[in-house]
Design a protein around this motif. Structure first.
Motif, mmCIF file in Angstrom:
data_model
loop_
_atom_site.group_PDB
_atom_site.id
_atom_site.type_symbol
_atom_site.label_atom_id
_atom_site.label_comp_id
_atom_site.label_asym_id
_atom_site.label_seq_id
_atom_site.Cartn_x
_atom_site.Cartn_y
_atom_site.Cartn_z
ATOM 1 N N GLY A 1 0.835 -1.201 0.000
ATOM 2 C CA GLY A 1 0.000 0.000 0.000
ATOM 3 C C GLY A 1 0.859 1.236 0.000
ATOM 4 N N GLY A 2 0.198 2.394 -0.080
ATOM 5 C CA GLY A 2 0.913 3.661 -0.114
ATOM 6 C C GLY A 2 0.938 4.331 1.242
ATOM 7 N N ILE A 3 1.945 5.166 1.437
ATOM 8 C CA ILE A 3 2.097 5.863 2.704
ATOM 9 C C ILE A 3 1.516 7.277 2.647
ATOM 10 N N GLY B 1 18.914 13.638 7.709
ATOM 11 C CA GLY B 1 19.750 13.565 6.522
ATOM 12 C C GLY B 1 18.957 13.315 5.258
ATOM 13 N N THR B 2 17.653 13.134 5.399
ATOM 14 C CA THR B 2 16.758 12.962 4.259
ATOM 15 C C THR B 2 15.355 13.317 4.696
ATOM 16 N N SER B 3 14.521 13.680 3.744
ATOM 17 C CA SER B 3 13.124 13.951 4.054
ATOM 18 C C SER B 3 12.227 13.165 3.114
ATOM 19 N N SER B 4 12.657 11.942 2.791
ATOM 20 C CA SER B 4 11.897 11.139 1.836
ATOM 21 C C SER B 4 11.930 9.668 2.226
ATOM 22 N N PHE B 5 10.759 9.106 2.400
ATOM 23 C CA PHE B 5 10.624 7.671 2.664
ATOM 24 C C PHE B 5 11.195 6.865 1.502
ATOM 25 N N PHE B 6 11.024 7.380 0.280
ATOM 26 C CA PHE B 6 11.539 6.691 -0.893
ATOM 27 C C PHE B 6 13.069 6.674 -0.889
ATOM 28 N N ASP B 7 13.700 7.780 -0.472
ATOM 29 C CA ASP B 7 15.156 7.813 -0.426
ATOM 30 C C ASP B 7 15.700 6.841 0.613
ATOM 31 N N ILE B 8 14.985 6.698 1.730
ATOM 32 C CA ILE B 8 15.398 5.725 2.746
ATOM 33 C C ILE B 8 15.341 4.314 2.171
ATOM 34 N N GLN B 9 14.275 4.011 1.434
ATOM 35 C CA GLN B 9 14.157 2.699 0.801
ATOM 36 C C GLN B 9 15.265 2.485 -0.222
ATOM 37 N N LEU B 10 15.562 3.526 -0.993
ATOM 38 C CA LEU B 10 16.606 3.416 -2.012
ATOM 39 C C LEU B 10 17.975 3.189 -1.379
ATOM 40 N N LEU C 1 7.532 12.191 2.598
ATOM 41 C CA LEU C 1 7.750 11.823 1.198
ATOM 42 C C LEU C 1 8.752 12.705 0.480
ATOM 43 N N GLY C 2 9.118 13.851 1.065
ATOM 44 C CA GLY C 2 9.983 14.770 0.344
ATOM 45 C C GLY C 2 9.194 15.472 -0.749
ATOM 46 N N SER C 3 9.830 15.745 -1.889
ATOM 47 C CA SER C 3 9.203 16.390 -3.054
ATOM 48 C C SER C 3 8.329 17.573 -2.656
ATOM 49 N N PRO C 4 8.904 18.622 -2.067
ATOM 50 C CA PRO C 4 8.101 19.729 -1.547
ATOM 51 C C PRO C 4 7.256 20.440 -2.593
ATOM 52 N N ILE C 5 7.801 20.642 -3.790
ATOM 53 C CA ILE C 5 7.043 21.378 -4.807
ATOM 54 C C ILE C 5 5.798 20.583 -5.209
ATOM 55 N N ALA C 6 5.981 19.291 -5.461
ATOM 56 C CA ALA C 6 4.843 18.450 -5.847
ATOM 57 C C ALA C 6 3.806 18.406 -4.729
#
Length: 580
Positions: free
Chosen positions: A330-332, A417-426, A378-383
Motif C-alpha cells: 500500500g501507499g504511505i 539527513g533525508t526527508s523522503s521515505f523513498f530515499d530511505i528505501q533506495l 515523502l519529500g518532493s516539496p514542490i509536488a
C-alpha cells in the motif's frame, strides 16, 4: 541540403511529434478508465465490508472490523508470492528502473502490487492508494510502451506518463502529477518527457472528470486569506509535523529491522500486522483503511473533540507504522495525510483555545499541517504543495502551505539527513541519489564487457632480459605474472625491469621487481569503482581477477575505453534531459 531532404526531415519530425501526442493522449484515456475503475472497485469493497448491508447485517460491527485484516492476509500472501522479489513494489522500484535499467520496470509486479494494495485498503490495513495508483499507471505505461510509438531508449517517458495519468485521474491533480513524476521519479527535468507526461495527465484528468462523478478530494468550507498569526502557527506546525514524520519513519525502520533480525517469514509478518491492526480498528474504527470519511470529519473541526483527535492520531500512527513495518502493500501518502490532519486538528484546537480570534484559521492550519507532514515523510516539496492545493481547490492558501512545507523539509533533512521515505528505501538497497545520477549509474554498471585480453603474461622463472624483450615486442608497459593454473601472482612494470637489468645485469632476478600486491579489479567491480581505483593508481591499465578469494586472471581494463564508456554514459544521461 537539398530542398526535398529538408521537407522529408520536416515531415518526419512532424509525424513523430503527432505520434507522440496521439500516443500520450491515448495512454491518458486508457489509464484514466482503468484507474477510476480500480478506485471504484476497492472503495465499493471497503463500503461493503465495513458499512451496513443486507448480506452481513447479522454480523457484529466489531467482528467485521476485526476479521478484515485476517481475511486479507492470505490473499495478500498469494498475490505477493507471485512477485519475483517476494515483496510489494513501491515508487522506489520505479525510480531504480528509470535510472538504472533505462526505464524498464516489471509491469506485472507493479500491477500485482496495485491489486494487493486494494485488498489491503478495503479490509482495513492503514495504507493509502497514492503509491498503488502510481504503480498502476506506471505498469500500464510500461505495457503501452510495447506499441513502440516512443523509442525503446525512452521507456522512462511511458512509465512517467502512465504514473502521471493515474494520479491526475484519481486525485484530480494534473499539475501536481506532472511535477511529482519529474521531482520524485525522474529526479531531473526532462524537456523530452514534459510534453508526453503533461498530455497524458491532462487527458486523464479530463476523461475522469467527464465520465465519473468526481468531487473535490478535500472539501474546504470557504476561501480564506491567511494573516500574519496564521503564518506563524503554520511554521510551528510544520516543524512539529516534521518531528512526527521522522518518528514514524524511524518506527517503521525499527520494525523492519526487527523482522530481519528475527527472520520472520512473509506469512508471519502478515499475521502480526493483521493482529495489531485488528485490535486498533476495533478500538478506533476511524483508522481503518484510507480513513477518507474520518478525514472530512477532522477537516470540519466539529466532529471530534481534542481528546478524540489525540486518540485517533496515536492509533493511526501505530496502525500505519505496523502496516509498513511488517510489509503490508500500500501507499504511505494517505495515512500520512490523515495523521497530519489529526495532528493539525490538535494544533488548531489549541490555537483557538489560546487565541479565539483565530477560529477562522482552524481549517487552514489543519490543511497546512497535512501538507507539512506529507512533505516531511515523502519529500518532493514542490509536488506536495501543488497536490494539496489542487486537492482542496483553494489556491489562496498556497503561500501558507509553502511555508509549512519548507519548514518541515528543512527540519526533517537537518535531523535525518533525508526527508523522503523513498530515499530511505533506495539507500537501504544501495542506491544513493545524493551522489548524482552519473555516479549512481556508474556504481550499478559493471566492467565485464571492457575486459581486454591484450596483455603480457609471464612466468616467474623468466629472466629480466626475456621479460623486457616480451614487453617491448608487445608494446606494453607492464606484464602480469601468471602460474600454470592461470592465477595472477603479481605485476611487473617495464621501467622496473629496465632499471634492474641495467643495475644488476644477469644476476638480478625477476622476483626482485615483482609487485606482489598491485591494485586489481574484480569481475563484479562497478564502473565507478574502476574509475576511482584507476585515478589513484596512475596505471594505464589494471588487471581483472575473478574475485578476492580466486586470483584467476581474466584480463585487463585500459583507461581509454573505461573513460570512453563513462563519458558516453554522461552524454546519454544529458540527452534524456534535452530534445534530440
Amino acid at each position: 541540403m537539398p530542398k526535398e531532404t529538408k521537407n522529408a526531415n520536416h515531415y518526419s519530425r512532424l509525424h513523430l511529434g503527432l505520434g507522440v501526442v496521439i500516443y500520450s493522449a491515448l495512454l491518458g484515456v486508457v489509464v484514466a478508465l482503468i484507474a477510476d475503475c480500480y478506485e471504484i472497485g476497492f472503495k465499493y469493497l471497503a463500503i461493503f465490508w465495513h458499512e451496513e448491508n443486507n448480506l452481513l447485517h447479522y454480523v457484529p460491527t466489531w467482528l467485521l472490523y476485526g476479521a478484515g485484516p485476517f481475511i486479507a492476509g492470505p490473499i495478500l500472501y498469494f498475490i505477493i508470492s507471485r512477485i519475483p522479489e517476494k515483496r510489494a513494489h513501491n515508487p522506489a522500484d520505479l525510480i531504480t528502473g528509470i535510472h538504472i535499467d533505462n526505464g524498464r520496470i516489471n509491469a506485472l509486479a507493479a500491477l500485482l502490487t496495485a491489486m494487493a494494495s486494494a485488498i489491503s485498503i478495503a479490509f482495513g490495513f492503514s495504507v493509502g492508494y497514492y503509491a498503488p495508483t502510481v504503480q498502476l499507471g506506471a505498469g500500464m505505461g510500461a505495457i503501452f510502451h510495447r506499441l513502440k510509438w516512443i523509442r525503446p531508449a525512452h521507456a522512462y517517458i511511458s512509465v512517467g506518463a502512465g504514473a502521471a495519468a493515474a494520479i491526475a485521474a484519481i486525485f484530480h491533480s494534473p499539475i501536481g502529477a506532472v511535477v511529482f513524476v519529474h521531482e520524485v521519479l525522474f529526479r531531473f527535468f526532462s524537456v523530452r518527457a514534459f510534453a508526453p507526461v503533461t498530455i497524458a495527465a491532462v487527458t486523464a484528468y479530463v476523461v475522469s472528470s467527464e465520465l465519473f462523478d468526481k468531487v473535490m478530494f478535500l472539501e474546504v468550507a470557504a476561501h480564506y486569506r491567511p494573516d500574519s498569526p496564521t503564518y506563524l502557527v503554520a511554521a510551528l506546525a510544520g516543524v512539529l509535523a516534521a518531528f512526527v514524520g521522522m518518528m514514524m519513519l524511524r518506527t517503521i525502520l525499527r520494525l523492519q529491522q526487527f523482522n530481519h533480525q528475527r527472520q520472520h517469514s512473509m506469512s508471519m509478518q502478515f499475521f502480526i500486522a493483521s493482529a495489531v491492526t485488528a485490535l486498533l480498528i476495533v478500538a478506533v474504527p476511524q483508522v481503518a483503511g484510507s480513513s477518507l470519511q474520518a478525514m472530512q470529519g477532522v477537516l470540519s473541526g466539529t466532529q471530534f473533540s481534542i481528546l478524540m483527535l489525540l486518540v485517533i492520531f496515536v492509533a493511526k500512527f501505530l496502525a500505519t507504522s505496523t502496516a509498513f513495518g511488517f510489509g503490508i502493500p500500500g501507499g504511505i501518502f494517505g495515512p500520512t495525510l490523515f495523521i497530519g490532519a489529526t495532528l493539525g486538528g490538535v494544533v488548531a484546537d489549541c490555537m483557538v483555545l489560546i487565541a479565539p480570534s483565530m477560529a477562522s484559521a482552524h481549517q487552514i492550519i489543519i490543511i497546512t499541517t497535512m501538507a507539512a507532514m506529507i512533505s516531511a515523510v515523502l519529500g518532493s516539496p514542490i509536488a506536495m504543495i501543488l497536490i494539496i492545493v489542487e486537492l482542496t481547490g483553494d489556491f489562496h492558501i498556497i503561500s501558507v502551505v509553502m511555508l509549512a512545507v519548507v519548514m518541515a523539509n528543512v527540519t526533517a533533512y537537518r535531523f535525518m539527513g533525508t526527508s523522503s521515505f523513498f530515499d530511505i528505501q533506495l539507500k537501504s538497497r544501495g542506491f544513493d541519489f545524493d551522489a548524482g545520477r552519473d555516479q549512481l549509474y556508474a556504481e550499478h554498471h559493471g566492467i565485464t564487457d571492457l575486459i581486454s585480453d591484450s596483455y603480457v603474461a609471464i612466468d616467474e622463472n623468466m629472466t629480466l632480459a626475456e621479460v623486457e624483450h616480451a614487453l617491448i615486442e608487445a608494446g606494453k608497459t607492464a606484464a602480469y605474472v601468471v602460474d600454470e593454473d592461470g592465477n595472477m601472482g603479481g605485476r611487473v612494470s617495464l621501467v622496473d625491469v629496465e632499471m634492474a637489468h641495467k643495475k644488476g645485469g644477469e644476476q638480478q632476478t625477476l622476483q626482485a621487481v615483482i609487485e606482489t600486491d598491485p591494485p586489481v579489479l574484480y569481475r563484479n567491480t562497478s564502473l565507478w569503482q574502476a574509475i576511482q581505483l584507476m585515478s589513484h593508481s596512475n596505471n594505464r591499465c589494471l588487471a581483472v581477477i575473478d574475485g578476492e578469494s580466486n586470483p584467476k586472471l581474466l584480463g585487463v581494463v585500459y583507461t581509454q575505453p573505461l573513460m570512453t564508456r563513462y563519458f558516453a554514459q554522461l552524454r546519454s544521461l544529458r540527452a534524456e534531459e534535452n530534445v534530440s
